[in-house]
Design a protein around this motif. Structure first.
Motif, PDB file in Angstrom:
ATOM      1  N   GLN A 134     119.321  65.059 -27.809  1.00 22.30           N
ATOM      2  CA  GLN A 134     118.684  64.985 -26.501  1.00 22.30           C
ATOM      3  C   GLN A 134     117.429  65.861 -26.456  1.00 22.30           C
ATOM      4  O   GLN A 134     116.394  65.455 -25.942  1.00 22.30           O
ATOM      5  CB  GLN A 134     119.674  65.407 -25.405  1.00 22.30           C
ATOM      6  N   ILE A 135     117.523  67.053 -27.031  1.00 27.68           N
ATOM      7  CA  ILE A 135     116.364  67.948 -27.078  1.00 27.68           C
ATOM      8  C   ILE A 135     115.245  67.315 -27.898  1.00 27.68           C
ATOM      9  O   ILE A 135     114.075  67.366 -27.514  1.00 27.68           O
ATOM     10  CB  ILE A 135     116.765  69.327 -27.651  1.00 27.68           C
ATOM     11  N   SER A 136     115.600  66.694 -28.990  1.00 31.20           N
ATOM     12  CA  SER A 136     114.602  66.022 -29.825  1.00 31.20           C
ATOM     13  C   SER A 136     113.911  64.905 -29.045  1.00 31.20           C
ATOM     14  O   SER A 136     112.684  64.758 -29.111  1.00 31.20           O
ATOM     15  CB  SER A 136     115.274  65.472 -31.084  1.00 31.20           C
ATOM     16  N   GLU A 137     114.685  64.144 -28.301  1.00 27.44           N
ATOM     17  CA  GLU A 137     114.114  63.067 -27.483  1.00 27.44           C
ATOM     18  C   GLU A 137     113.210  63.640 -26.398  1.00 27.44           C
ATOM     19  O   GLU A 137     112.121  63.129 -26.144  1.00 27.44           O
ATOM     20  CB  GLU A 137     115.241  62.227 -26.862  1.00 27.44           C
ATOM     21  N   TYR A 138     113.628  64.728 -25.770  1.00 28.02           N
ATOM     22  CA  TYR A 138     112.797  65.381 -24.748  1.00 28.02           C
ATOM     23  C   TYR A 138     111.484  65.880 -25.358  1.00 28.02           C
ATOM     24  O   TYR A 138     110.416  65.768 -24.743  1.00 28.02           O
ATOM     25  CB  TYR A 138     113.546  66.546 -24.104  1.00 28.02           C
ATOM     26  N   ASN A 139     111.553  66.418 -26.561  1.00 27.92           N
ATOM     27  CA  ASN A 139     110.339  66.899 -27.230  1.00 27.92           C
ATOM     28  C   ASN A 139     109.369  65.746 -27.504  1.00 27.92           C
ATOM     29  O   ASN A 139     108.151  65.895 -27.352  1.00 27.92           O
ATOM     30  CB  ASN A 139     110.678  67.627 -28.526  1.00 27.92           C
ATOM     31  N   LYS A 140     109.907  64.609 -27.917  1.00 27.28           N
ATOM     32  CA  LYS A 140     109.055  63.437 -28.143  1.00 27.28           C
ATOM     33  C   LYS A 140     108.379  63.011 -26.837  1.00 27.28           C
ATOM     34  O   LYS A 140     107.184  62.725 -26.816  1.00 27.28           O
ATOM     35  CB  LYS A 140     109.870  62.273 -28.708  1.00 27.28           C
ATOM     36  N   GLN A 141     109.156  62.969 -25.764  1.00 30.22           N
ATOM     37  CA  GLN A 141     108.593  62.592 -24.472  1.00 30.22           C
ATOM     38  C   GLN A 141     107.552  63.606 -23.999  1.00 30.22           C
ATOM     39  O   GLN A 141     106.508  63.236 -23.466  1.00 30.22           O
ATOM     40  CB  GLN A 141     109.709  62.455 -23.423  1.00 30.22           C
ATOM     41  N   LEU A 142     107.818  64.873 -24.233  1.00 36.27           N
ATOM     42  CA  LEU A 142     106.886  65.918 -23.837  1.00 36.27           C
ATOM     43  C   LEU A 142     105.564  65.779 -24.594  1.00 36.27           C
ATOM     44  O   LEU A 142     104.482  65.869 -24.006  1.00 36.27           O
ATOM     45  CB  LEU A 142     107.502  67.295 -24.086  1.00 36.27           C
ATOM     46  N   THR A 143     105.642  65.526 -25.882  1.00 37.80           N
ATOM     47  CA  THR A 143     104.435  65.326 -26.684  1.00 37.80           C
ATOM     48  C   THR A 143     103.661  64.112 -26.182  1.00 37.80           C
ATOM     49  O   THR A 143     102.431  64.164 -26.033  1.00 37.80           O
ATOM     50  CB  THR A 143     104.807  65.138 -28.173  1.00 37.80           C
ATOM     51  N   TYR A 144     104.361  63.029 -25.911  1.00 32.77           N
ATOM     52  CA  TYR A 144     103.721  61.814 -25.393  1.00 32.77           C
ATOM     53  C   TYR A 144     103.015  62.104 -24.071  1.00 32.77           C
ATOM     54  O   TYR A 144     101.858  61.725 -23.868  1.00 32.77           O
ATOM     55  CB  TYR A 144     104.776  60.713 -25.223  1.00 32.77           C
ATOM     56  N   LEU A 145     103.692  62.813 -23.176  1.00 31.46           N
ATOM     57  CA  LEU A 145     103.104  63.120 -21.872  1.00 31.46           C
ATOM     58  C   LEU A 145     101.912  64.077 -21.996  1.00 31.46           C
ATOM     59  O   LEU A 145     100.913  63.912 -21.296  1.00 31.46           O
ATOM     60  CB  LEU A 145     104.164  63.698 -20.937  1.00 31.46           C
TER      61      LEU A 145
END
Length: 108
Positions: free
Chosen positions: A24-35
């Motif tokens: 979940q943290i990895s997915e959040y990091n991907k979303q954060l980078t995208y944003l």
């Protein structure tokens, strides 16, 4: 409790407590980078918009001026054509009148 059931409990607990949250943290990091990338792009676009607006406004003003010039030229040429038509019609009337007068002289 024997060691097999304890092992099953520990593995399940490790999945729930470590693996799933890490994913979940990895997915959040991907979303954060995208944003963050989107924010950077939006800032660049926002900085460019005033310059683009100035260019578009200048083009609009130039086009408007060109259209006004074309309208004036069009009116001028139409007026000239109307004048030519009126002169031509007047000459045709005079010619017709002369023809009728000549024809009337021939009859008498």
């Amino acid at each position: 409790m024997d060691w097999k059931s304890r092992l099953k409990f520990d593995v399940r607990s490790y999945q729930e407590m470590v693996v799933i949250p890490m994913k979940q943290i990895s997915e959040y990091n991907k979303q954060l980078t995208y944003l963050k990338n989107n924010v950077v792009k939006e800032k660049e676009i926002s900085k460019a918009l005033p310059d683009i607006f100035v260019v578009v406004f200048q083009k609009l003003r130039e086009t408007s001026e060109e259209n006004q010039i074309m309208d004036c030229q069009e009116r001028f040429f139409k007026d000239q054509i109307d004048i030519i038509h009126k002169h031509t019609e007047e000459k045709e009337r005079r010619y017709e009148k002369l023809l009728q007068e000549e024809h009337a002289k021939e009859i008498y």
